[in-house]
Scaffold this motif. Structure first.
Motif, mmCIF file in Angstrom:
data_model
loop_
_atom_site.group_PDB
_atom_site.id
_atom_site.type_symbol
_atom_site.label_atom_id
_atom_site.label_comp_id
_atom_site.label_asym_id
_atom_site.label_seq_id
_atom_site.Cartn_x
_atom_site.Cartn_y
_atom_site.Cartn_z
ATOM 1 N N ILE A 1 7.999 -8.552 34.383
ATOM 2 C CA ILE A 1 8.271 -7.252 34.674
ATOM 3 C C ILE A 1 7.954 -6.993 36.216
ATOM 4 O O ILE A 1 8.605 -6.535 37.078
ATOM 5 N N CYS B 1 9.906 -9.175 38.623
ATOM 6 C CA CYS B 1 11.351 -8.696 38.722
ATOM 7 C C CYS B 1 11.435 -7.446 39.536
ATOM 8 O O CYS B 1 12.548 -7.386 40.337
ATOM 9 N N GLU B 2 10.550 -6.518 39.368
ATOM 10 C CA GLU B 2 10.588 -5.269 39.957
ATOM 11 C C GLU B 2 10.580 -5.580 41.445
ATOM 12 O O GLU B 2 11.408 -5.008 42.369
ATOM 13 N N ARG B 3 9.461 -6.474 41.912
ATOM 14 C CA ARG B 3 9.249 -6.712 43.411
ATOM 15 C C ARG B 3 10.570 -7.439 43.977
ATOM 16 O O ARG B 3 10.975 -7.142 45.181
ATOM 17 N N ASN C 1 13.529 -7.066 43.024
ATOM 18 C CA ASN C 1 15.089 -6.103 43.041
ATOM 19 C C ASN C 1 14.590 -5.130 44.142
ATOM 20 O O ASN C 1 15.775 -4.625 44.652
ATOM 21 N N ARG C 2 13.585 -4.633 44.280
ATOM 22 C CA ARG C 2 13.177 -3.498 45.334
ATOM 23 C C ARG C 2 13.455 -4.107 46.610
ATOM 24 O O ARG C 2 13.731 -3.487 47.699
ATOM 25 N N CYS D 1 23.325 -1.880 42.360
ATOM 26 C CA CYS D 1 22.546 -1.596 41.265
ATOM 27 C C CYS D 1 22.987 -0.549 40.276
ATOM 28 O O CYS D 1 23.613 0.204 40.838
ATOM 29 N N THR E 1 10.110 3.160 35.229
ATOM 30 C CA THR E 1 9.838 1.652 35.563
ATOM 31 C C THR E 1 9.989 0.887 34.246
ATOM 32 O O THR E 1 10.004 1.511 33.167
ATOM 33 N N LEU E 2 10.165 -0.433 34.640
ATOM 34 C CA LEU E 2 10.105 -1.248 33.463
ATOM 35 C C LEU E 2 8.996 -1.310 32.634
ATOM 36 O O LEU E 2 8.935 -1.650 31.511
ATOM 37 N N GLU F 1 15.384 -10.914 30.876
ATOM 38 C CA GLU F 1 16.190 -10.833 32.352
ATOM 39 C C GLU F 1 17.221 -12.086 32.044
ATOM 40 O O GLU F 1 16.914 -13.340 31.725
ATOM 41 N N GLN G 1 19.421 -2.231 32.918
ATOM 42 C CA GLN G 1 19.541 -2.489 34.435
ATOM 43 C C GLN G 1 20.456 -3.689 34.934
ATOM 44 O O GLN G 1 20.497 -4.847 34.072
ATOM 45 N N HIS H 1 21.405 -5.912 38.553
ATOM 46 C CA HIS H 1 21.189 -5.898 40.044
ATOM 47 C C HIS H 1 22.056 -6.947 40.548
ATOM 48 O O HIS H 1 21.748 -8.060 40.242
#
Length: 440
Positions: free
Chosen positions: A16, A19-21, A23-24, A50, A60-61, A105, A136, A138
């Motif tokens: 998690i 993954c978020e870092r 995609n950000r 996105c 958030t995830l 993912e 989500q 991306h």
């Protein structure tokens, strides 16, 4: 030369935080990258896209993970097993029971012209087949590498999309169980939906999947090894040519000795090979001629069948020619009535709000498709309208009433049942979200 990507999706438990870092694309994450393993061109980042599923906006995830964790506890009565557990089987062999992965993912290769609608169609097929939801998506068009870092024209893009999956059955609280055949079917669906060549199966290659960054490094190593092999081949060829020159000189010195006998044997082998080639060529030509005659006969038979069918059709046309004018008149009359009805319905749809119109179109698509339940995309359209209405039961009635001009009596009952199911599900989700401080 750019490598043509083949269709594939590699699905694994979602890390998690990472993954978020990723995609950000924040500045700290970009600074931490090793260009040898992953390179991002920031001037291309604006081309990324996105998608966030309805009900997931602003969450958030980690928040969604906590929501699924509570859902599993509520549905099964047991806490979700998050870590791997070692145990001994009946034979005393130590084995590992993998921890639950409620969020997974998948990384999907895409083409330059792949759209978000293409990916939404793909995740909709996955949902219809197994019930797994995508929360989500991306699309990344800014990643890749340079074959030669000094030459910017050697850029090789790594076009792909990250799909974040909810791997929990909300009705039972259990993880979805897909076997090897199911995972192979997923690869087929990726290739079909995105109109790409399917990647080779693991059973054919015997190779495990490599992460994309490791794959780039591996590909560069293989390219280097190929160049080394070509250099070695050229060196061997040069040595062979030099060796032949030495042999020729020795043969001149020693006359018809050892090397003269070798040349004679080589000539005999070459002559024998030429004869064998001629025999094989003759046999091949015979088989080819036989096959050509057989296909010609089949073609003649098919042409005769077509000719007979055409004669029969001409007779049918002649017999029914007198009825054509009356049929045309009836058809034109029906078309006029249908067009007038369509025009009125089109005007009726234009009077509805955008969200309600989207929900009605989803209902029409549902009854025309013949499915037993709403597809993932149809349910999203209905939910988009209901999310903005405080009274979900009233919202369902509005969707049903707005759809009635397009439905038969039995179809209205089917739609009513589906809408009631969505209302009930949204009420349960809202109640669960309130009890945990998470709003769906």
């Amino acid at each position: 030369m750019a490598t043509i990507a083949k269709a594939s999706e590699h699905i694994k438990p979602c890390n998690i935080a990472q993954c978020e870092r990723h995609n950000r694309r924040d500045s700290e994450y970009i600074k931490s990258l090793d260009p040898a393993r992953l390179y991002i061109r920031l001037e291309l980042t604006r081309n990324n896209e996105c998608y966030v599923a309805p009900g997931m906006e602003g969450a958030t995830l980690q928040q969604y993970y906590d929501y699924l964790k509570a859902l599993v506890k509520e549905k099964t009565g047991r806490a979700m097993q998050e870590k791997d557990v070692e145990y001994k089987d009946k034979k005393g062999v130590t084995r590992v029971r993998k921890g639950s992965s409620p969020i997974r993912e998948g990384v999907v290769n895409i083409k330059p012209n792949t759209t978000m609608d293409d990916l939404l169609q793909y995740v909709s097929r996955i949902h219809d087949r197994w019930g797994i939801r995508a929360i989500q998506i991306h699309m990344h068009r800014d990643e890749g590498h340079y074959d030669n870092p000094e030459d910017k024209s050697t850029w090789q893009p790594n076009l792909h999309a990250h799909i974040i999956w909810d791997w929990i059955d909300h009705a039972t609280g259990k993880s979805f169980k897909l076997n090897a055949e199911d995972m192979s079917t997923i690869q087929d669906m990726v290739a079909e939906t995105l109109d790409m060549e399917r990647g080779k199966r693991k059973s054919e290659t015997g190779r495990d999947h490599l992460e994309r960054n490791d794959y780039i490094v591996q590909a560069q190593k293989e390219k280097s090894a190929k160049l080394d092999a070509e250099i070695a081949e050229k060196r061997d060829r040069l040595n062979e040519e030099n060796g032949n020159a030495i042999k020729s000189g020795m043969a001149n010195l020693f006359g018809k000795g050892k090397y003269a006998d070798m040349e004679k044997e080589n000539k005999r082998l070459k002559d024998e090979l030429t004869k064998q080639k001629a025999v094989l060529q003759q046999k091949y030509q015979q088989v080819l001629d036989t096959e050509r005659v057989r296909q010609s006969q089949q073609l003649a038979e098919k042409e005769k069948e077509i000719e007979d069918l055409q004669t029969k059709l001409k007779g049918e046309v002649f017999r029914h020619q007198q009825d054509n004018q009356e049929k045309d008149r009836i058809i034109r009359q029906k078309d006029s009535i249908i067009n007038d009805y369509r025009e009125r319905l089109g005007h009726y749809l234009n009077t509805l709000s955008d969200l309600l119109r989207g929900a009605v179109k989803a209902v029409i698509d549902y009854v025309q498709s013949g499915y037993r339940s709403f597809t993932y995309r149809q349910e999203c359209e209905v939910r988009c309208y209901m999310n903005g209405q405080p009274d979900k039961d009233k919202a369902a009635d509005e969707v049903l009433n707005a759809s009635r001009p397009f439905l038969k009596a039995n179809e209205s009952e089917r739609v009513k049942g589906q809408l009631n199911y969505i209302v009930q599900e949204m009420k349960e989700e809202r109640q669960q979200g309130r009890s945990r401080g998470f709003h769906m």
